[in-house]
Design a protein around this motif. Structure first.
Motif, PDB file in Angstrom:
ATOM      1  N   LEU B  68     -10.850  -4.423  -5.949  1.00  0.00           N
ATOM      2  CA  LEU B  68      -9.406  -4.489  -6.200  1.00  0.00           C
ATOM      3  C   LEU B  68      -8.849  -3.081  -6.038  1.00  0.00           C
ATOM      4  O   LEU B  68      -8.977  -2.253  -6.931  1.00  0.00           O
ATOM      5  N   ALA B  69      -8.258  -2.813  -4.902  1.00  0.00           N
ATOM      6  CA  ALA B  69      -7.742  -1.463  -4.662  1.00  0.00           C
ATOM      7  C   ALA B  69      -6.461  -1.548  -3.859  1.00  0.00           C
ATOM      8  O   ALA B  69      -6.374  -2.316  -2.899  1.00  0.00           O
ATOM      9  N   LEU B  70      -5.466  -0.779  -4.253  1.00  0.00           N
ATOM     10  CA  LEU B  70      -4.211  -0.731  -3.506  1.00  0.00           C
ATOM     11  C   LEU B  70      -4.270   0.430  -2.531  1.00  0.00           C
ATOM     12  O   LEU B  70      -4.460   1.580  -2.938  1.00  0.00           O
ATOM     13  N   HIS B  71      -4.160   0.113  -1.251  1.00  0.00           N
ATOM     14  CA  HIS B  71      -4.170   1.147  -0.225  1.00  0.00           C
ATOM     15  C   HIS B  71      -2.749   1.679  -0.064  1.00  0.00           C
ATOM     16  O   HIS B  71      -1.863   0.966   0.396  1.00  0.00           O
ATOM     17  N   ALA B  72      -2.525   2.906  -0.449  1.00  0.00           N
ATOM     18  CA  ALA B  72      -1.192   3.511  -0.322  1.00  0.00           C
ATOM     19  C   ALA B  72      -1.073   4.170   1.047  1.00  0.00           C
ATOM     20  O   ALA B  72      -1.960   4.892   1.469  1.00  0.00           O
ATOM     21  N   GLY B  73       0.015   3.901   1.731  1.00  0.00           N
ATOM     22  CA  GLY B  73       0.214   4.495   3.045  1.00  0.00           C
ATOM     23  C   GLY B  73       0.287   3.426   4.114  1.00  0.00           C
ATOM     24  O   GLY B  73      -0.182   2.308   3.926  1.00  0.00           O
ATOM     25  N   LEU B  74       0.892   3.803   5.254  1.00  0.00           N
ATOM     26  CA  LEU B  74       1.100   2.846   6.334  1.00  0.00           C
ATOM     27  C   LEU B  74       0.105   3.025   7.465  1.00  0.00           C
ATOM     28  O   LEU B  74       0.254   2.432   8.538  1.00  0.00           O
ATOM     29  N   ASP B  75      -0.913   3.868   7.271  1.00  0.00           N
ATOM     30  CA  ASP B  75      -1.892   4.086   8.331  1.00  0.00           C
ATOM     31  C   ASP B  75      -2.760   2.855   8.570  1.00  0.00           C
ATOM     32  O   ASP B  75      -3.273   2.663   9.661  1.00  0.00           O
ATOM     33  N   ASP B  76      -2.934   2.029   7.545  1.00  0.00           N
ATOM     34  CA  ASP B  76      -3.696   0.790   7.683  1.00  0.00           C
ATOM     35  C   ASP B  76      -2.878  -0.351   7.071  1.00  0.00           C
ATOM     36  O   ASP B  76      -3.054  -0.692   5.898  1.00  0.00           O
ATOM     37  N   PRO B  77      -1.951  -0.951   7.859  1.00  0.00           N
ATOM     38  CA  PRO B  77      -1.043  -1.971   7.310  1.00  0.00           C
ATOM     39  C   PRO B  77      -1.786  -3.168   6.727  1.00  0.00           C
ATOM     40  O   PRO B  77      -1.355  -3.736   5.717  1.00  0.00           O
ATOM     41  N   LEU B  78      -2.909  -3.559   7.343  1.00  0.00           N
ATOM     42  CA  LEU B  78      -3.639  -4.721   6.846  1.00  0.00           C
ATOM     43  C   LEU B  78      -4.199  -4.460   5.443  1.00  0.00           C
ATOM     44  O   LEU B  78      -4.139  -5.337   4.567  1.00  0.00           O
TER      45      LEU B  78
END
Lengths: 58, 141
Positions: B68-78
């Motif tokens: 469960l991790a929130l990826h911050a940033g638009l480098d990996d939209p998926l």
């Protein structure tokens, strides 16, 4: 924990199809038919995609 | 005992009364607890079903070592969509994090399945909340 890929596919398809059926249809018979159709589409498309990838891999 | 139409569920009557004022609280409750919005509007059976189905999907995903991790940033939209999707399940996400299920195990054979199960549960909860809004506004029964 489920380790079988096929059981994972079946449980995922069943739960998602059931939620879609309850969300999108109101009559019980219509829900059953729509849910079965979505479930079948999930399973068949996954099996077909897997078979095609196995052909490409050789 | 005499049964009146006021104490039966709207879904048993085959109709529901629009309650626009209830749309916002139902939306908030539904966002926090899967199916909670339906229960709030009186559709208890549907709410219970959504709770069981979505919590089951999320729980199965956790049992498959999902992270469960929130990826911050638009480098990996998926990755961003997956992270937001997992959070959209509401309280079960916070409970799972509090109980230490957030780390996952990337070496597990079912890690990717777990990611798919948990993010799908959250994204389906978004659809369930939209259904609640439609019911409250009288667009659906």
């Amino acid at each position: 924990m489920i380790r079988s890929h096929l059981l994972n596919l079946l449980s995922y398809s069943a739960l998602v199809a059931a939620v879609f059926a309850v969300l999108l249809r109101r009559e019980p018979r219509s829900r059953l038919r729509f849910g079965a159709m979505v479930f079948g589409a999930f399973v068949l498309s996954a099996l077909l995609a897997g078979w095609l990838m196995a052909q490409v891999r050789g | 005992m005499q049964t009146t139409s006021s104490n039966t569920e709207p879904e048993q009557q085959g109709q529901s009364i629009p309650r626009p004022a209830a749309a916002l609280p139902a939306c908030v409750i539904g966002s926090l607890v899967p199916g909670g919005g339906h229960v709030f509007l009186g559709a208890r059976q549907r709410g219970a079903f959504f709770f069981l189905a979505l919590s089951g999907l999320f729980g199965l995903g956790l049992s498959m070592d999902a992270r469960l991790a929130l990826h911050a940033g638009l480098d990996d939209p998926l990755a961003l969509v997956i992270g937001v999707g997992q959070m959209a399940i509401g309280l079960p996400y916070l409970v799972a994090r509090a109980l230490g299920f957030a780390a996952g195990d990337i070496r597990s054979a079912t890690f990717d399945y777990g990611i798919a199960f948990t993010s799908t549960a959250g994204l389906l909860n978004v659809l369930v909340v939209l259904d609640v809004i439609d019911i409250a506004l009288g667009r659906k029964t």
